[in-house]
Design a protein around this motif. Structure first.
Motif, PDB file in Angstrom:
ATOM      1  N   LYS A 179       0.825  -1.205   0.000  1.00 27.07           N
ATOM      2  CA  LYS A 179       0.000   0.000   0.000  1.00 27.07           C
ATOM      3  C   LYS A 179       0.859   1.255   0.000  1.00 27.07           C
ATOM      4  N   GLN A 180       2.009   1.169   0.650  1.00 25.23           N
ATOM      5  CA  GLN A 180       2.917   2.314   0.658  1.00 25.23           C
ATOM      6  C   GLN A 180       3.437   2.615  -0.749  1.00 25.23           C
ATOM      7  N   GLY A 181       3.650   1.562  -1.542  1.00 28.39           N
ATOM      8  CA  GLY A 181       4.065   1.767  -2.919  1.00 28.39           C
ATOM      9  C   GLY A 181       2.992   2.475  -3.737  1.00 28.39           C
ATOM     10  N   LEU A 182       1.723   2.092  -3.538  1.00 25.88           N
ATOM     11  CA  LEU A 182       0.627   2.784  -4.210  1.00 25.88           C
ATOM     12  C   LEU A 182       0.549   4.238  -3.767  1.00 25.88           C
ATOM     13  N   ALA A 183       0.791   4.477  -2.481  1.00 19.67           N
ATOM     14  CA  ALA A 183       0.772   5.846  -1.981  1.00 19.67           C
ATOM     15  C   ALA A 183       1.879   6.679  -2.633  1.00 19.67           C
ATOM     16  N   LEU A 184       3.057   6.081  -2.829  1.00 18.72           N
ATOM     17  CA  LEU A 184       4.155   6.802  -3.473  1.00 18.72           C
ATOM     18  C   LEU A 184       3.797   7.164  -4.913  1.00 18.72           C
TER      19      LEU A 184
ATOM     20  N   GLY B 221      -5.727  11.584   2.394  1.00 19.05           N
ATOM     21  CA  GLY B 221      -5.240  11.133   3.690  1.00 19.05           C
ATOM     22  C   GLY B 221      -3.853  10.527   3.685  1.00 19.05           C
ATOM     23  N   ILE B 222      -3.131  10.605   2.571  1.00 16.29           N
ATOM     24  CA  ILE B 222      -1.777  10.055   2.509  1.00 16.29           C
ATOM     25  C   ILE B 222      -0.810  11.014   3.196  1.00 16.29           C
ATOM     26  N   ALA B 223       0.044  10.474   4.054  1.00 21.39           N
ATOM     27  CA  ALA B 223       1.058  11.282   4.743  1.00 21.39           C
ATOM     28  C   ALA B 223       2.184  11.584   3.756  1.00 21.39           C
ATOM     29  N   VAL B 224       2.006  12.629   2.962  1.00 21.35           N
ATOM     30  CA  VAL B 224       2.918  12.931   1.862  1.00 21.35           C
ATOM     31  C   VAL B 224       4.319  13.236   2.370  1.00 21.35           C
ATOM     32  N   ASP B 225       4.421  14.107   3.358  1.00 19.14           N
ATOM     33  CA  ASP B 225       5.748  14.506   3.853  1.00 19.14           C
ATOM     34  C   ASP B 225       6.500  13.318   4.446  1.00 19.14           C
ATOM     35  N   ARG B 226       5.796  12.479   5.186  1.00 13.18           N
ATOM     36  CA  ARG B 226       6.444  11.316   5.790  1.00 13.18           C
ATOM     37  C   ARG B 226       6.910  10.323   4.730  1.00 13.18           C
TER      38      ARG B 226
ATOM     39  N   LYS C 134       7.636  10.966   1.494  1.00 12.18           N
ATOM     40  CA  LYS C 134       8.752  11.529   0.735  1.00 12.18           C
ATOM     41  C   LYS C 134      10.050  11.455   1.524  1.00 12.18           C
ATOM     42  N   LEU C 135       9.972  11.720   2.827  1.00 15.36           N
ATOM     43  CA  LEU C 135      11.170  11.630   3.665  1.00 15.36           C
ATOM     44  C   LEU C 135      11.691  10.195   3.713  1.00 15.36           C
ATOM     45  N   ALA C 136      10.783   9.226   3.851  1.00 16.48           N
ATOM     46  CA  ALA C 136      11.208   7.820   3.909  1.00 16.48           C
ATOM     47  C   ALA C 136      11.874   7.398   2.610  1.00 16.48           C
ATOM     48  N   VAL C 137      11.298   7.770   1.481  1.00 17.43           N
ATOM     49  CA  VAL C 137      11.873   7.391   0.183  1.00 17.43           C
ATOM     50  C   VAL C 137      13.209   8.087  -0.030  1.00 17.43           C
ATOM     51  N   TYR C 138      13.308   9.336   0.370  1.00 13.80           N
ATOM     52  CA  TYR C 138      14.573  10.070   0.222  1.00 13.80           C
ATOM     53  C   TYR C 138      15.673   9.421   1.058  1.00 13.80           C
ATOM     54  N   ALA C 139      15.341   9.016   2.284  1.00 17.68           N
ATOM     55  CA  ALA C 139      16.326   8.373   3.151  1.00 17.68           C
ATOM     56  C   ALA C 139      16.729   7.003   2.616  1.00 17.68           C
ATOM     57  N   VAL C 140      15.751   6.240   2.101  1.00 15.14           N
ATOM     58  CA  VAL C 140      16.065   4.917   1.543  1.00 15.14           C
ATOM     59  C   VAL C 140      16.936   5.060   0.307  1.00 15.14           C
TER      60      VAL C 140
END
Length: 356
Positions: free
Chosen positions: A188-193, A207-212, A214-220
């Motif tokens: 589901k996180q992939g669909l949200a991205l 309702g998607i936590a956009v900032d969270r 984007k931060l997770a993908v940037y860090a990964v």
């Protein structure tokens, strides 16, 4: 007849290709037992290209965050690996993972600066951040300053052991990178991205936590770039700021992703193989080689807008890592209910006037 819908992700072709990939990985794991050392060095180089390109594809192709400064984390991973190995006495192969982890952690405060920018400003801003890293490391004399230094922590390990261990680590990193990105994109996180990439405002309204996210993908992506950098320089045995923080790394990653197919897991893999082959055959031609790479990228973007693998996927349906969901209609005969004991058949229950 009743109509039912079934969600299908894979095909028989993808299952066959996945089985072939498993066999290929098993065969590759045995390469140090029968292969030449030059083959292992070439594979490590391809693995670094692929991991770095895959992380850029995750960031830009799936997340919509086009960065031209990912070399900041590539070089950071390499330098952290060298510092831990040379000065802290940590095993250099363990330092590869620690260098990637440090790169991912540093990406968190860096993102607070980068995410203030949007679009082209974000791309240029990440490049400036990478230059800050390069200039900062160039002024640290302990790691050789601008001229760089050598990884001395591997002096006590013989060449065969060093090369085979580096090769196995590179193979494990490739398999792990593919598996983690594939599982993430199927979640589901992939669909949200993907929703954030297509329309950030609409994704936020749902309702998607956009900032969270984007931060997770940037860090990964930073972790993966640091992993590729640490792995590259543990095999290269020498590092310098100009080599580690060169913008060419991101330029080559963009080339590989565009050639293979952006927004596809298979794209960076195909692009890394093509780029390595071109680099192996034509890198001695200097500026002519770079001009050829640019012309090839132009031809692909004009005639194969979705990359070479994207073209093959559309024409022949080749999908090695299917992430999309498809609804398949299936029809089945509806089972009629059994009559109750003593019930009168419908035909017999009709009045005489109805059957006349």
């Amino acid at each position: 007849m009743t109509t039912a819908y079934t969600v299908v992700r894979g095909t028989r072709a993808s299952q066959a290709l996945a089985f072939a990939a498993l066999v290929l990985v098993a065969l590759a794991a045995s390469l140090p037992l029968w292969g030449e050392s030059s083959w292992m060095r070439d594979f490590v180089q391809i693995a670094c290209y692929f991991i770095f390109a895959m992380m850029w594809n995750l960031l830009a192709g799936y997340g919509g965050m086009v960065s031209i400064g990912q070399q900041a984390f590539f070089g950071l991973g390499g330098y952290v690996m060298l510092a831990l190995g040379n000065f802290a006495g940590v095993n250099p192969f363990l330092s590869v993972l620690l260098g990637a982890l440090v790169a991912g952690l540093i990406a968190i405060p860096v993102s607070r600066i980068a995410f203030r920018l949007q679009g082209g400003y974000f791309a240029i801003g990440t490049w400036v951040i990478a230059e800050v890293f390069r200039l900062s490391v160039s002024n640290i004399s302990a790691v050789g300053g601008g001229s760089g230094t050598t990884l001395t922590a591997l002096r006590g390990i013989d060449k065969a052991t060093r090369e085979s261990t580096t090769y196995w680590m590179a193979l494990a990193c490739v398999v792990a990178s593919i598996a983690l990105v594939y599982l993430f994109l199927r979640s589901k996180q992939g669909l949200a991205l993907l929703a954030i990439r297509d329309n950030e405002v609409a994704a936020r309204s749902q309702g998607i936590a956009v900032d969270r996210m984007k931060l997770a993908v940037y860090a990964v992506a930073a972790f993966g770039a640091g992993l590729a950098g640490a792995l590259y320089f543990v095999g290269n045995l020498r590092i310098s700021p100009d080599a580690a923080f060169s913008v060419n790394w991101t330029a080559f990653a963009i080339f590989m992703v565009i050639i293979g197919g952006i927004g596809r897991i298979e794209g960076p893999l195909v692009g890394a193989l093509i780029f390595w082959a071109l680099n192996k055959l034509f890198s001695d031609y200097g500026s002519g080689y770079l001009i050829g790479l640019g012309l090839l990228a132009i031809v692909v973007t004009i005639y194969f807008k979705q990359g070479l693998w994207g073209y093959a996927q559309q024409r022949w349906g080749w999908t090695l890592f299917p992430t999309a969901r498809r609804l398949v209609l299936t029809q089945a005969a509806a089972s009629s209910p059994k009559p109750r004991p003593g019930a009168v058949p419908a035909a017999a229950a009709k009045p005489a006037s109805a059957t006349a």
